[in-house]
Scaffold this motif. Sequence first.
Motif, short mmCIF file in Angstrom:
data_model
loop_
_atom_site.label_atom_id
_atom_site.label_comp_id
_atom_site.label_asym_id
_atom_site.label_seq_id
_atom_site.Cartn_x
_atom_site.Cartn_y
_atom_site.Cartn_z
N SER A 14 0.84 -1.20 0.00
CA SER A 14 0.00 0.00 0.00
C SER A 14 0.87 1.24 0.00
N LEU A 15 0.35 2.29 -0.63
CA LEU A 15 1.01 3.59 -0.66
C LEU A 15 0.01 4.64 -0.21
N CYS A 16 0.35 5.38 0.83
CA CYS A 16 -0.46 6.50 1.31
C CYS A 16 0.45 7.72 1.32
N ALA A 17 0.06 8.77 0.63
CA ALA A 17 0.98 9.90 0.48
C ALA A 17 0.22 11.22 0.38
N ARG A 18 0.92 12.27 0.76
CA ARG A 18 0.49 13.64 0.49
C ARG A 18 1.41 14.22 -0.57
N LEU B 223 -2.26 20.67 -1.68
CA LEU B 223 -1.81 19.40 -1.11
C LEU B 223 -2.91 18.37 -1.28
N SER B 224 -2.58 17.24 -1.92
CA SER B 224 -3.58 16.21 -2.19
C SER B 224 -3.22 14.90 -1.51
N ALA B 225 -4.27 14.14 -1.16
CA ALA B 225 -4.10 12.85 -0.49
C ALA B 225 -4.26 11.73 -1.51
N LEU B 226 -3.29 10.82 -1.55
CA LEU B 226 -3.28 9.71 -2.49
C LEU B 226 -3.23 8.39 -1.73
N ILE B 227 -4.09 7.44 -2.14
CA ILE B 227 -4.01 6.09 -1.59
C ILE B 227 -4.02 5.08 -2.74
N CYS B 228 -3.22 4.02 -2.58
CA CYS B 228 -3.13 2.98 -3.61
C CYS B 228 -2.82 1.64 -2.93
N VAL C 96 3.96 7.03 3.23
CA VAL C 96 4.41 5.77 3.79
C VAL C 96 4.05 4.64 2.83
N ILE C 97 4.96 3.69 2.72
CA ILE C 97 4.74 2.47 1.94
C ILE C 97 4.71 1.31 2.93
N ALA C 98 3.65 0.52 2.86
CA ALA C 98 3.53 -0.65 3.74
C ALA C 98 3.48 -1.91 2.88
N THR C 99 4.11 -2.96 3.35
CA THR C 99 4.05 -4.26 2.66
C THR C 99 3.63 -5.32 3.65
N THR D 226 -3.87 0.72 5.16
CA THR D 226 -4.10 1.96 4.44
C THR D 226 -4.91 2.90 5.32
N VAL D 227 -4.43 4.13 5.49
CA VAL D 227 -5.16 5.18 6.18
C VAL D 227 -5.08 6.44 5.32
N SER D 228 -6.19 7.11 5.15
CA SER D 228 -6.20 8.28 4.26
C SER D 228 -5.32 9.40 4.79
N PRO D 229 -4.47 9.98 3.93
CA PRO D 229 -3.69 11.15 4.33
C PRO D 229 -4.53 12.41 4.53
N LEU D 230 -5.86 12.32 4.34
CA LEU D 230 -6.73 13.42 4.77
C LEU D 230 -6.67 13.57 6.29
#
Length: 342
Positions: free
Chosen positions: A8-12, A205-210, A269-272, A281-285
Amino acid sequence: MPIVNSLSLCARITLDLHSLNNEGTEGNQQQTRMVHIIDQQGQRSVVNAISGDMFKHILVEHLVPLLAETQQPLSPGARVYDADRINVNEEFVDFCEKDQEFMTNGKPVKRKAYDSEVLTKILTDCSLTDIAGTLVTRGRSVGRKSAVEFGWVVGLPLDNLGQPVTVTEQYFHVKYAPEGREAAAGGETVAGKQAIFHRPASSGLSALICNLDLYRIGLNDITRQYVVAQTGRQSRARVLIQALAASILKPTGAQRNTQNPHIVACEGVIATSSTSLPAPTVSPLNDNYLDQIQRSAEELNRIRAEGVTVKPFRTLAQGVGELVNIATDLQLPEASNNGAQT
């Protein structure tokens, strides 16, 4: 590196003066995407957004040439970025709709392919369809769920002082008329041949989740058997992670020819996960998203020791570097914890 089942990738990410995703036009004014969200204080806000569809399209643009470079099979539709991918291949259509010869108890039998056999053909004939998914509607309905999941990339609403973090403005533009300004004035319309239009530009600033379900690459979802060789699956997974890194470095959305986004910053943050438990996954909002992901990983590791790894990053280069390292050292499960067998 331990086996990786999911990532997972969660980023601002700070993008300035972009117009990567729009709703359409009204008259001579282009409308950008705006969505309603509930912020971390429980208040409703309207913010600029880039759809998950657009970001998945961006990833696929980077993924196709990487798959081709590694000699992974691509259907004719996938090679030309057709959204229907393997569905436009006449040979595949015939396989779905017409009787084929199959071996049953050592004897050839003429019949239509079973859904599981259609899915196996999808996975072995087109690596892009394997990863990005499709819905087969040729004589039946067989779905291949995407191994890639994007959420909406949404602007953060307000800072601690109540000021907007993400803003969208309309800018005046004029179509260039090669005959010169004097000759272009007037013409057959009120504005003349020198057409006037307004185009949006968003900054903030935008919040991205994948999420990437890497274990599903090459996995027949019906038989729960891997039908692609381990080397092929690992090759596909590696270039998928590389394509994700490229998507952050160059988001190839709309209006890039004159509004190439300024990528100012990126942190996250990248989690595996090496088990059937998901990479959190947690929203960067949420301002505390990094702490929440780290704590979630600690709790999941109480179930399966060292099953989840968390890698925070503070800069774009560091984030891309982490993805490249994971791709380079990647090992996929041979017999998945999610019920598959080799």
